[in-house]
Design a protein around this motif. Structure first.
Motif, mmCIF file in Angstrom:
data_model
loop_
_atom_site.group_PDB
_atom_site.id
_atom_site.type_symbol
_atom_site.label_atom_id
_atom_site.label_comp_id
_atom_site.label_asym_id
_atom_site.label_seq_id
_atom_site.Cartn_x
_atom_site.Cartn_y
_atom_site.Cartn_z
ATOM 1 N N SER A 17 0.837 -1.207 0.000
ATOM 2 C CA SER A 17 0.000 0.000 0.000
ATOM 3 C C SER A 17 0.866 1.248 0.000
ATOM 4 C CB SER A 17 -0.909 0.032 1.224
ATOM 5 O OG SER A 17 -1.536 -1.196 1.390
ATOM 6 N N LEU A 21 1.200 4.265 -2.737
ATOM 7 C CA LEU A 21 1.035 5.694 -2.445
ATOM 8 C C LEU A 21 2.212 6.488 -3.010
ATOM 9 C CD1 LEU A 21 -0.368 5.927 1.214
ATOM 10 C CD2 LEU A 21 -1.596 5.939 -0.967
ATOM 11 N N HIS A 31 -3.037 13.902 -2.922
ATOM 12 C CA HIS A 31 -3.389 13.020 -1.807
ATOM 13 C C HIS A 31 -3.807 11.675 -2.388
ATOM 14 C CE1 HIS A 31 -3.624 16.626 0.649
ATOM 15 N NE2 HIS A 31 -4.496 17.135 -0.203
ATOM 16 N N ASP A 33 -5.142 7.403 -1.033
ATOM 17 C CA ASP A 33 -5.170 6.306 -0.060
ATOM 18 C C ASP A 33 -5.296 4.982 -0.797
ATOM 19 O OD1 ASP A 33 -7.857 6.499 -0.671
ATOM 20 O OD2 ASP A 33 -8.551 6.754 1.397
ATOM 21 N N PRO A 112 -7.973 12.226 1.711
ATOM 22 C CA PRO A 112 -7.664 11.366 2.858
ATOM 23 C C PRO A 112 -6.551 11.932 3.747
ATOM 24 C CG PRO A 112 -6.736 10.436 0.871
ATOM 25 C CD PRO A 112 -7.470 11.664 0.454
ATOM 26 N N HIS A 117 -8.138 9.358 13.133
ATOM 27 C CA HIS A 117 -7.604 8.001 13.130
ATOM 28 C C HIS A 117 -7.493 7.448 14.552
ATOM 29 C CE1 HIS A 117 -6.606 8.413 8.955
ATOM 30 N NE2 HIS A 117 -5.716 9.372 9.156
ATOM 31 N N TYR A 177 -4.714 -0.686 5.091
ATOM 32 C CA TYR A 177 -5.155 0.631 4.621
ATOM 33 C C TYR A 177 -4.038 1.629 4.893
ATOM 34 C CZ TYR A 177 -7.549 5.111 4.361
ATOM 35 O OH TYR A 177 -7.885 6.396 4.031
ATOM 36 N N SER A 179 -3.018 5.926 4.114
ATOM 37 C CA SER A 179 -3.414 7.188 3.503
ATOM 38 C C SER A 179 -2.226 8.136 3.514
ATOM 39 C CB SER A 179 -4.604 7.800 4.244
ATOM 40 O OG SER A 179 -4.330 7.911 5.612
ATOM 41 N N SER A 180 -2.280 9.146 2.642
ATOM 42 C CA SER A 180 -1.097 9.981 2.448
ATOM 43 C C SER A 180 -0.851 10.933 3.618
ATOM 44 C CB SER A 180 -1.170 10.725 1.115
ATOM 45 O OG SER A 180 -2.393 11.396 0.987
ATOM 46 N N ASP A 181 -1.687 10.899 4.672
ATOM 47 C CA ASP A 181 -1.345 11.678 5.874
ATOM 48 C C ASP A 181 -0.514 10.848 6.846
ATOM 49 O OD1 ASP A 181 -3.258 9.927 6.792
ATOM 50 O OD2 ASP A 181 -4.546 11.453 7.703
ATOM 51 N N GLU A 314 -12.017 4.774 5.529
ATOM 52 C CA GLU A 314 -11.220 5.988 5.347
ATOM 53 C C GLU A 314 -10.267 6.187 6.527
ATOM 54 O OE1 GLU A 314 -13.624 9.393 3.112
ATOM 55 O OE2 GLU A 314 -14.640 8.744 4.932
ATOM 56 N N ARG A 352 -15.426 0.220 2.072
ATOM 57 C CA ARG A 352 -14.502 0.399 0.990
ATOM 58 C C ARG A 352 -14.281 -0.892 0.255
ATOM 59 N NH1 ARG A 352 -10.336 4.298 0.950
ATOM 60 N NH2 ARG A 352 -9.518 4.345 -1.168
#
Lengths: 464, 480
Positions: A17, A21, A31, A33, A112, A117, A177, A179-181, A314, A352
């Motif tokens: 994953s 990204l 961004h 995910d 995302p 979180h 999962y 995400s780009s944060d 998410e 998702r």
């Protein structure tokens, strides 16, 4: 068999994953995910005491959602592939970015980043308690259970004339999962299930019924005997059905059937349907849609539920949603985008798949039971039907209009009189919700939902 | 290795090395196997969706994998993998072999191209070729504008265009390699209309196994928009539907879902071999009124339900299920055909490499009769004229089936009175076609929207029907 499962699930799918990204960023994503899955499973079917089929799955896939800046704002696209090689991932990233560039920007788009979180500590605690890669069955044990279940169902009564077989299946799934944060998480689930379906009667008088159970641990499954008896006794009781006169009546939905009402409720409070004006409850927030004695919750952490989860699709941390208290609708279900549009908090309901739009879904849905037994409910009804079968899709989510094929047992003066088949029951879901007269004490779990019997007055029966 | 006069398949044609496939095949097949095959699939699909006036959702997927099957008597071993590495492929073969006792393997075979490949019923090209994402986006936007311009009560428009292309290789036990490349496209329009706070919805769709360019030139797409808006507005004025037994007239085309549910599933080979269908042992008997002939035809070019070869490599057919009211045929895959001592009919289908083969329908329809459709409607004293349907379902054991109207009218004294709300119709599969008293001369096939579910698998299908009158069916309205 369980050893091969371990081998294949020990993949570094969070790594995949993150790699995806990176590729997305290199191709111009602001961004992104990613979701990666890895499923393995075995199942065996037994019919008439012989192996009818053995199946094995070994699935993998990865999906990307990437956002790009366009002159009109953020736009995104999604795509997935089962080719997780480095070139496969790069190709996927290129494809998604190209698609995002032609997608229309949405001023309300929620990339995302900055979701609520779960913390690292919460994730560790959760993993210790919930992660499992093995449900404790081998193919041989599953076969034994299916053999025993099918034999018990066939031998239940002389009325049982044929078998559609017993199925035992088990498997595991690993999901990551990222995400780009910077949020990245991976979890593993495993479960086992056992089901059987048999036929009573012969020729044009045949009736079929089934029973199933699923659990995280094979050891927690209902016994093969119990599942067999449920299926076989149901098939036998259905024999020699009659029709009934058309007219208005009170119906009792047994738990298996009543759980469909949870589905209709969740469909109608899906925030996306509400936004799209495709729900008969779109204007009912904070209104009483059920009688006072009805309470329904969406509980992401329940000891009996198979729908437990720490975060949604998410990466939003899930918590308890009291959907209905004392008959009142408290909330719509929302992912981050829908929440922004509806002006409410996200409810941790993003569901998702690898590709396509983010959907809205519940975790464990629990309809709080009442205090009456089903027999007591039947006693309180002069003219009605205990519904044990529904077929067809005659439910209009926009208007709530409801019309489905049904079967069950006629209730006369507080007693079951005879089986009935070939009828329809009709009404409107809004009225049906409001007309719930009784709730049973027989709370029954069906994987990720739990439902008691319910009685609804004022339904129209069509028969002779 | 045995010598083969046939043409070996070149390595370049398959996504997995021939040598690897040959070792998977020879290692997975026990000497006593009745049948077995490898099914290798590479598929791509793309979808664009418009809502709130914007094409917000653009998505795509690529899936590839191999299914391995070993069949012996009534037992089948099936395994699949998404991985194309040697280890995963060999493991899949071994898992499929689990139904057989250990013992000798079959002699190795050469993978070679099948002789006499049937003529393809559709173009072997990706249907999205020549219509780029931007053109598809512009099409959806144009349809949105059109829908809103047709009536001010239109408050929401949803439009979706999707396409998929599947490249399939079937390698039989004897090494025979059969290939099929299957395009599929679909366009769907759905609208919400609002009047005095009351909302209703209407939808229309179409598609088939042809290039997207045919949908994108707009004429058919615009017709679908008109249809969706018309249905939604019609439903705003719909009255309550009566409840009870009454005569029902079905319009032509998609109402053929009646045949799919009432008899089609009940005639699938697996249920009949096992004796679990209400039609088991009815071969040669009357199950429909005189004059009724029903066929399953997978050979109509470019139809959604058509296939050049089924998923076992058998060429598809036109199978007569009912001839002049008499049951004459079942739908067969190879395993059930062998066990029942009949020929496979080209109805062995699987959703993908990840699913086992089941006997399934293709395009199922009733042949036209001689009655004028207007006369059939005029024959109704008091009853329902149903033109359009949503989904349906059947219990093949009891024979009870349902299907739900999405456009229907109440008819009295032979005249259409008013539209009625969606209602479920219920009947018995083994009885309903015996109650058909008039058959129209207006056979139509559906617009290419059918998807059939069985055993958790979805496959595209077609249906068709002329206008027919059924003397008695239970109508699930709210007005008792």
């Amino acid at each position: 068999m369980s050893t091969t499962m371990k081998n294949t699930t020990e993949q570094h799918i969070s790594g995949q994953s993150l790699q995806l990204l990176d590729a997305a960023k290199k191709n111009g994503a602001i961004h992104a995910d990613a979701v990666a899955i890895c499923d393995t499973g075995d199942s065996i079917s037994i019919r008439n005491g012989m192996v009818e089929s053995v199946e094995r799955e070994d699935a993998q896939g990865i999906g990307l959602r990437a956002f790009v800046e366009t002159p009109k704002g953020l736009a995104f696209a999604t795509a997935s592939t089962s080719d997780v090689s480095e070139s496969g991932l790069n190709k996927l990233a290129e494809q998604v970015i190209a698609m995002a560039r032609i997608s229309e920007a949405d001023p309300d788009a929620v990339p995302p980043v900055g979701a609520q979180h779960p913390t690292a500590a919460e994730m560790q605690t959760w993993a210790k308690k919930h992660d499992r890669t093995d449900c404790g069955w081998t193919l041989d044990q599953a076969k034994e259970a299916a053999l025993e279940c099918e034999e018990a169902a066939r031998n239940y009564s002389d009325l049982i004339s044929n078998s559609e077989g017993a199925d035992a299946s088990f498997g595991g799934s690993r999901v990551a999962y990222a995400s780009s944060d910077g949020f990245v998480a991976e979890y593993a689930k495993a479960s086992a299930s056992l089901s059987v379906s048999v036929i009573a009667g012969t020729g044009e008088e045949m009736q079929r019924d089934y029973a199933w159970h699923r659990a995280f641990n094979a050891a927690d499954l209902h016994s093969p005997q119990q599942i067999a008896e449920e299926a076989a006794s149901r098939a036998c009781k259905r024999l020699n059905p009659q029709s009934m006169e058309s007219g208005e009546a009170t119906v009792i939905f047994e738990p298996r059937i009543a759980s469909s009402m949870l589905g209709h409720l969740i469909g109608a409070i899906n925030g996306r349907s509400v936004l799209q004006q495709r729900s008969f409850l779109a204007d009912s927030l904070n209104e009483k849609i059920f009688p006072d004695f009805i309470n329904i919750e969406d509980n992401p952490n329940h000891p009996d539920g198979l729908g437990n989860r720490l975060f949604d699709g998410e990466g939003t941390r899930c918590s308890l949603n009291q959907i209905i208290t004392d008959g009142k609708l408290n909330t719509f279900l929302a992912d981050r985008y829908v929440a922004k549009r509806l002006g409410q908090q996200p409810t941790g309901s993003a569901s998702r798949g690898l590709t396509g739009d983010i959907g809205i879904g519940s975790s464990n849905l629990i309809w709080q039971p009442g205090s009456q037994t089903q027999t007591e409910m039947i006693k309180a009804i002069d003219n009605g039907v205990l519904i044990t079968e529904l077929i067809g899709f005659g439910v209009n989510g926009v208007t709530g209009d409801y019309s489905r094929g049904a079967g069950g047992f006629v209730i006369e003066n507080g007693e079951i009189s005879h089986p009935v088949q070939g009828i329809t029951i009709a009404g409107n879901l809004k009225d049906m919700f409001a007309n719930i007269e009784m709730i049973g004490s027989d709370l029954t779990w069906f994987g990720s939902s739990a439902m008691p019997s319910i009685a609804i007055s004022g339904m129209t029966i069509a028969g002779e | 290795m045995p010598k083969h006069a046939n043409h070996p398949t070149p390595d370049s044609q398959l996504p997995i090395a021939i040598e690897t496939l040959q070792s998977v095949l020879s290692q997975m097949l026990p000497a006593q196997a009745d049948d077995g095959d490898l099914y290798i699939e590479h598929g791509v699909s793309e979808s664009l969706a418009l809502e709130e006036g914007r094409v917000k959702h653009v998505s795509a997927s690529t899936h590839q994998g191999m299914g391995a099957r070993v069949i012996k008597g009534e037992s089948a071993g099936h395994a699949y993998t998404d991985r194309f590495d040697n280890k995963a492929l060999m493991q899949a073969g071994q898992s499929a072999r689990a139904i057989a006792e250990s013992g000798q393997s079959r002699a190795p075979v050469n993978i070679h191209q099948a002789d006499h490949a049937p003529k393809a019923l559709y173009q072997p090209t990706n249907p999205s070729e020549g219509v780029d994402f931007l053109q598809r986006k512009l099409l959806l936007e144009e349809l949105d504008t059109l829908a809103r311009s047709l009536d001010p009560r239109v408050v929401q428009v949803f439009a979706n265009v999707s396409s998929s292309f599947s490249d399939i290789h079937i390698i039989r036990m004897d090494g025979r390699h059969i290939q099929d490349a299957r395009p599929l496209v679909r366009l769907n329009i759905s609208v919400v209309v609002e009047q005095n706070g009351k909302r209703e919805t209407g939808s229309a769709g179409g598609g088939g196994r042809f290039g997207l360019s045919r949908l994108a030139d707009g004429e058919e797409a615009r017709r679908l928009v008109h249809e969706a808006v018309r249905l939604a507005l019609l439903n705003l004025d719909a009255h309550d539907t009566p409840a009870g037994n009454m005569p029902v007239v079905l319009g032509p085309g998609w109402p053929g879902i009646l045949l799919h549910e009432a008899i089609g599933h009940g005639l699938e080979g697996d249920f009949n071999r096992k004796g679990s269908s209400v039609f088991s042992d009815k071969m040669g008997q009357r199950i429909a009124a005189k004059g009724i002939t029903v066929v399953d035809d997978g050979t109509i070019p470019e139809r959604r339900g058509s296939l050049t070869v089924d998923d076992e490599g058998t060429q598809t057919n036109r199978t007569v299920l009912i001839e002049d009211g008499i049951l004459t045929g079942y739908l067969m895959d190879r395993q059930n055909a062998r066990l029942m001592g009949v020929k496979p009919t080209g109805n062995g289908r699987r959703e993908s490499y990840a699913h086992p083969v089941l006997p399934r329908m293709t395009n199922t329809f009733m042949l036209a009769g001689n009655d004028n459709p207007d006369d059939i409607i005029a024959s109704l004293d008091k009853g329902i004229y149903a033109v359009n349907f949503g989904g349906g379902q059947v219990d093949i054991t009891s024979g009870k089936f349902v299907f739900t109207t999405s456009e229907a009218y109440y008819v009295e004294n032979g005249k259409i009175q008013y539209p009625v709300k969606g209602a479920t119709l219920i009947g018995s599969g083994h009885e309903v076609l015996q109650k058909v008293s008039m058959i129209g001369n207006d056979l139509e096939l559906d617009p290419g929207v059918g998807t059939c579910g069985k055993g958790g698998q979805s496959v595209p299908v077609g249906v068709g029907l002329p206008t027919i009158r059924i003397d008695e069916l239970t109508v699930g309205g709210t007005e008792a």
